[in-house]
Motif scaffolding. Structure first.
Motif, short mmCIF file in Angstrom:
data_model
loop_
_atom_site.label_atom_id
_atom_site.label_comp_id
_atom_site.label_asym_id
_atom_site.label_seq_id
_atom_site.Cartn_x
_atom_site.Cartn_y
_atom_site.Cartn_z
N LEU A 51 0.83 -1.21 0.00
CA LEU A 51 0.00 0.00 0.00
C LEU A 51 0.86 1.26 0.00
CD1 LEU A 51 -2.74 -1.19 2.48
CD2 LEU A 51 -3.20 -0.30 0.19
N THR A 52 1.97 1.21 0.72
CA THR A 52 2.87 2.36 0.75
C THR A 52 3.47 2.62 -0.64
OG1 THR A 52 3.45 1.85 3.05
CG2 THR A 52 4.92 3.33 1.85
N ILE A 53 3.97 1.57 -1.27
CA ILE A 53 4.56 1.71 -2.60
C ILE A 53 3.49 2.08 -3.62
CG2 ILE A 53 5.78 0.48 -4.45
CD1 ILE A 53 7.09 -1.21 -2.22
N GLY A 54 2.31 1.48 -3.50
CA GLY A 54 1.20 1.80 -4.41
C GLY A 54 0.79 3.26 -4.32
N SER A 55 0.83 3.82 -3.13
CA SER A 55 0.50 5.24 -2.96
C SER A 55 1.51 6.12 -3.68
CB SER A 55 0.45 5.60 -1.47
OG SER A 55 -0.53 4.85 -0.80
N LEU A 56 2.80 5.76 -3.56
CA LEU A 56 3.84 6.53 -4.26
C LEU A 56 3.68 6.39 -5.78
CD1 LEU A 56 6.92 5.58 -2.03
CD2 LEU A 56 5.64 7.74 -2.03
N ALA A 57 3.35 5.19 -6.25
CA ALA A 57 3.14 4.97 -7.68
C ALA A 57 1.95 5.78 -8.18
CB ALA A 57 2.93 3.48 -7.96
N LEU A 58 0.90 5.83 -7.37
CA LEU A 58 -0.29 6.62 -7.73
C LEU A 58 0.08 8.09 -7.89
CD1 LEU A 58 -3.37 7.37 -7.83
CD2 LEU A 58 -3.31 7.33 -5.34
N GLY A 59 0.80 8.63 -6.90
CA GLY A 59 1.18 10.04 -6.96
C GLY A 59 2.08 10.34 -8.15
N ALA A 60 3.04 9.43 -8.43
CA ALA A 60 3.94 9.65 -9.55
C ALA A 60 3.18 9.61 -10.87
CB ALA A 60 5.04 8.57 -9.55
N ALA A 61 2.26 8.67 -11.02
CA ALA A 61 1.47 8.57 -12.25
C ALA A 61 0.56 9.77 -12.44
CB ALA A 61 0.67 7.28 -12.25
N ALA A 62 0.13 10.37 -11.32
CA ALA A 62 -0.74 11.55 -11.40
C ALA A 62 0.05 12.83 -11.60
CB ALA A 62 -1.58 11.66 -10.13
N GLY A 63 1.39 12.73 -11.62
CA GLY A 63 2.22 13.91 -11.82
C GLY A 63 2.29 14.82 -10.62
N ALA A 64 2.03 14.29 -9.42
CA ALA A 64 2.08 15.10 -8.21
C ALA A 64 3.50 15.12 -7.65
CB ALA A 64 1.12 14.53 -7.17
N PRO A 65 3.92 16.23 -7.03
CA PRO A 65 5.24 16.28 -6.38
C PRO A 65 5.34 15.20 -5.30
CG PRO A 65 4.29 18.48 -6.54
CD PRO A 65 3.21 17.51 -6.91
N LEU A 66 6.41 14.44 -5.30
CA LEU A 66 6.50 13.31 -4.39
C LEU A 66 6.56 13.73 -2.92
CD1 LEU A 66 8.81 10.72 -6.19
CD2 LEU A 66 6.32 10.72 -5.91
N ASP A 67 7.08 14.94 -2.63
CA ASP A 67 7.07 15.38 -1.24
C ASP A 67 5.64 15.59 -0.74
OD1 ASP A 67 6.81 17.55 -3.00
OD2 ASP A 67 7.56 18.97 -1.52
N LYS A 68 4.78 16.09 -1.63
CA LYS A 68 3.38 16.26 -1.25
C LYS A 68 2.65 14.92 -1.19
CE LYS A 68 2.90 21.00 -2.95
NZ LYS A 68 2.15 21.94 -3.82
N VAL A 69 3.06 13.98 -2.04
CA VAL A 69 2.48 12.64 -1.97
C VAL A 69 2.80 12.00 -0.63
CG1 VAL A 69 2.51 10.31 -2.97
CG2 VAL A 69 2.56 12.32 -4.47
N LEU A 70 4.05 12.14 -0.19
CA LEU A 70 4.46 11.59 1.10
C LEU A 70 3.67 12.23 2.24
CD1 LEU A 70 8.34 11.46 0.65
CD2 LEU A 70 6.80 9.51 0.84
N THR A 71 3.47 13.55 2.15
CA THR A 71 2.69 14.24 3.17
C THR A 71 1.25 13.72 3.21
OG1 THR A 71 4.04 16.24 2.94
CG2 THR A 71 1.87 16.49 3.95
N SER A 72 0.66 13.54 2.03
CA SER A 72 -0.71 13.02 1.97
C SER A 72 -0.79 11.63 2.58
CB SER A 72 -1.19 12.97 0.51
OG SER A 72 -1.31 14.26 -0.03
N PHE A 73 0.16 10.77 2.22
CA PHE A 73 0.14 9.39 2.71
C PHE A 73 0.29 9.35 4.23
CE2 PHE A 73 2.37 5.51 3.97
CZ PHE A 73 1.48 4.55 3.51
N THR A 74 1.27 10.07 4.76
CA THR A 74 1.49 10.03 6.21
C THR A 74 0.33 10.69 6.96
OG1 THR A 74 2.83 12.05 6.01
CG2 THR A 74 3.99 9.95 6.04
#
Length: 465
Positions: A51-74
Motif C-alpha cells: 500500500l505504501t509503494i502503491g500510494s507513491l506509484a499513484l502520486g507519480a502517475a498523477a504527476g504530483a510532487p513526491l514530497d506532497k504525496v508523502l505528506t498526503s500518505f502520512t
C-alpha cells in the motif's frame, strides 16, 4: 448531488496536489491499484509495504510532487490510526478475554445444547454472528474452527453444512457492523452517523446472512461433500479451565458496546438537541471508544473473575490480545494513507465530476467501486477504506440515513468474491482441508452471495428512506 452543491464542494475543498486531467487521474488510480495487486499476489509483499509503494506509484502517475504525496500518505495514515487504532486495540483485548476465559465456549456450548438436526446450521450462524461482533474475522475463524469441526464430526454433518453458516456470520459482521475496522473507517471518511449506520447494518445483515449462510450451505454441501479433517481438530481454548463465566454474563459483555452505541442513536433521534445535557452524556457513553472500553472493563469482572483470573492473568490476557494487531494496524493505516493520496491527487473529485450526471444511484456506484478494489487487492478492509475515500464527496449533501447506506454499500461491495489474493481464502482452505477449486465453489461463492444480497438490500433501502 446537484451541480450547485458540487461547485460549492469544489470551492470549499483544498486544491489537489496534482494538476492532471480526468483521464490521467483515472489511469493513475488504476496504476496505484495494479501495483498493490502485483506486489501482494506476485511478489508476496506485506500489504502495508504494498500500500505504501502503491500510494507513491499513484502520486507519480498523477504527476504530483513526491514530497506532497508523502505528506498526503502520512497524514492519511496518522488520521486513520488515530480514529480507529484504539478501537482495534480494545476489540482485540475483548476478543482475547472472551477466548481465554472460556466465555466464547460458554456461548457455543449453550446454543449447541439447544439445537440439533436441521436447526444446527441456524445455531452456527447465530453463534458466529454473536461472537463475531467484537472480534476480527481471522480471530473468529480460529475461535470457531474447533466448534465447527467437532460439531460436523460428532453429528455426522457435512462440513459445509456447518462451516458455511459460521463463515457467513463472521464475514457479514466484519464487513457491515461497527466496531470492525472497515466500517469504522468508512463511517469516519463519510462523516456518517455511527448509530444510524449500526441500525441499518443490523437490518441489512440479518437477511443477508440467512441467504448466504444456512440457505446457501445446502447447495454448498451438495457441491463439496467433505468430512471434517482429523488433522485440524485442535483443542478447545478453555480446556484447561475448571470454571468459566455464565452464558448470561458473557452475552451481556459482548452486546454491551452495541447496546450503548444503539442507545446513543436512539437518544439522538428522540432528543435531537446537541446542547441538551442528556444527549451530550449519551454521545459520550455511546462513542465507540467509550463503549468498547466499558466492555473490556466490565469483562474483567464478568469474564475474568468467574474464570478465576488473577490481576496478573488479566494483564497477560490483554497483552496477548494486543500483540498480534500490529500488522492489522499498519495495514489499516496504510489503507488510510492510500485513500488520502487518492483524495489529495484529485481522484475523488474526478469521480464526482464524471459521475454527477450519471443516472446510476450513488450507493450502486459505491458498491461497484468497492467490488473492483476488492477484486484487485483481495482485502475487504483495503477495499473499504479506499472506496470510502473515493466516494466521500458524494456524501457531502446526503441525509444521515443515506450516508449510512453509502457506508453499507461500500461494506457489502468489499465482501465480493474472495480469491487467491485474499488471506481469508487460504485460511478457510487450510482449516477445512479443501482444494482451491472446492474453496472457490464454497467460500468464494458465499462471499459473492453476501455481497450481492447485501448490496441489493442497501439499494432498496436507499429508494424507500
Amino acid at each position: 448531488m446537484t451541480r450547485l452543491s458540487v461547485e460549492m464542494l469544489a470551492a470549499d475543498a483544498p486544491p489537489p496536489i496534482s494538476t492532471a486531467g480526468h483521464a490521467q487521474l483515472g489511469i493513475a488510480a488504476l496504476v496505484g491499484i495494479a501495483v498493490i495487486v502485483l506486489l501482494i499476489t506476485k511478489f508476496k509483499l506485506h500489504a502495508f509495504l504494498a500500500l505504501t509503494i502503491g500510494s507513491l506509484a499513484l502520486g507519480a502517475a498523477a504527476g504530483a510532487p513526491l514530497d506532497k504525496v508523502l505528506t498526503s500518505f502520512t497524514t492519511g495514515l496518522g488520521a486513520t490510526v488515530a480514529s480507529v487504532g484504539v478501537l482495534i486495540a480494545l476489540g482485540a483485548a475483548l476478543g482475547r478475554l472472551l477466548a481465554d476465559s472460556g466465555g466464547a465456549d460458554q456461548i457455543v456450548d449453550t446454543i449447541l445444547a439447544k439445537a440439533g438436526g436441521r436447526a444446527m446450521p441456524w445455531a452456527m450462524v447465530l453463534i458466529a454472528s454473536v461472537i463475531g461482533l467484537p472480534i476480527f474475522f481471522e480471530v473468529g475463524i480460529v475461535l470457531l474452527i474447533p466448534v465447527v469441526l467437532m460439531v460436523a464430526k460428532r453429528g455426522n454433518y457435512s462440513l459445509m453444512r456447518i462451516g458455511i453458516p459460521a463463515l457467513a456470520g463472521l464475514s457479514v459482521m466484519h464487513g457491515l457492523i461497527p466496531p470492525h475496522p472497515g466500517p469504522l473507517v468508512a463511517i469516519s471518511a463519510l462523516h456518517a452517523n455511527l448509530g444510524v449506520t449500526l441500525a441499518f447494518g443490523i437490518l441489512v445483515a440479518v437477511p443477508t446472512v440467512i441467504v448466504g449462510g444456512p440457505l446457501f450451505s445446502k447447495v454448498a454441501a451438495r457441491w463439496v461433500d467433505v468430512p471434517a479433517p482429523e488433522r485440524m481438530l485442535p483443542q478447545r481454548p478453555s480446556q484447561e479451565l475448571t470454571r468459566r463465566p455464565s452464558f448470561a454474563a458473557t452475552l451481556f459483555t459482548i452486546l454491551l458496546p452495541v447496546a450503548l452505541m444503539l442507545l446513543k442513536a436512539l437518544v439522538d433521534i428522540v432528543v435531537d438537541d446537541p446542547a441538551n445535557t442528556t444527549q451530550r452524556a449519551f454521545d459520550v457513553v455511546g462513542a465507540p471508544l467509550i463503549a468498547l472500553l466499558a466492555a473490556v472493563l466490565v469483562g474483567f469482572f464478568t469474564l475474568g473473575r468467574p474464570a478465576g483470573f488473577s490481576k496478573e492473568r488479566l494483564q497477560a490476557t490483554v497483552e496477548k490480545g494486543l500483540m498480534p494487531i500490529a500488522g492489522i494496524l499498519l495495514i489499516v493505516g496504510a489503507g488510510g494513507g492510500f485513500k488520502q493520496t487518492l483524495i489529495d491527487c484529485g481522484v475523488g473529485r474526478m469521480i464526482l465530476d464524471v459521475s454527477k450526471d450519471w443516472s446510476i444511484p450513488a450507493v450502486l456506484l459505491a458498491w461497484l467501486i468497492a467490488v473492483v478494489i476488492r477484486l484487485a487487492t483481495g482485502s475487504a478492509t483495503v477495499a473499504t477504506v479506499s472506496a470510502a475515500g473515493l466516494v466521500a464527496p458524494l456524501a457531502a449533501d446526503m441525509s444521515s440515513a443515506h450516508t449510512a447506506l453509502l457506508v453499507l454499500a461500500i461494506g457489502t461491495g468489499s465482501l465480493f468474491f474472495s480469491f487467491v489474493n485474499d488471506a481469508g481464502f487460504w485460511l478457510v482452505k487450510e482449516y477445512f482441508g479443501l482444494t482451491v477449486g472446492q474453496t472457490v465453489k464454497t467460500w468464494s461463492i458465499m462471499e459473492t452471495i453476501l455481497s450481492v444480497v447485501g448490496g441489493a438490500l442497501v439499494l432498496v433501502l436507499s429508494l424507500v428512506v
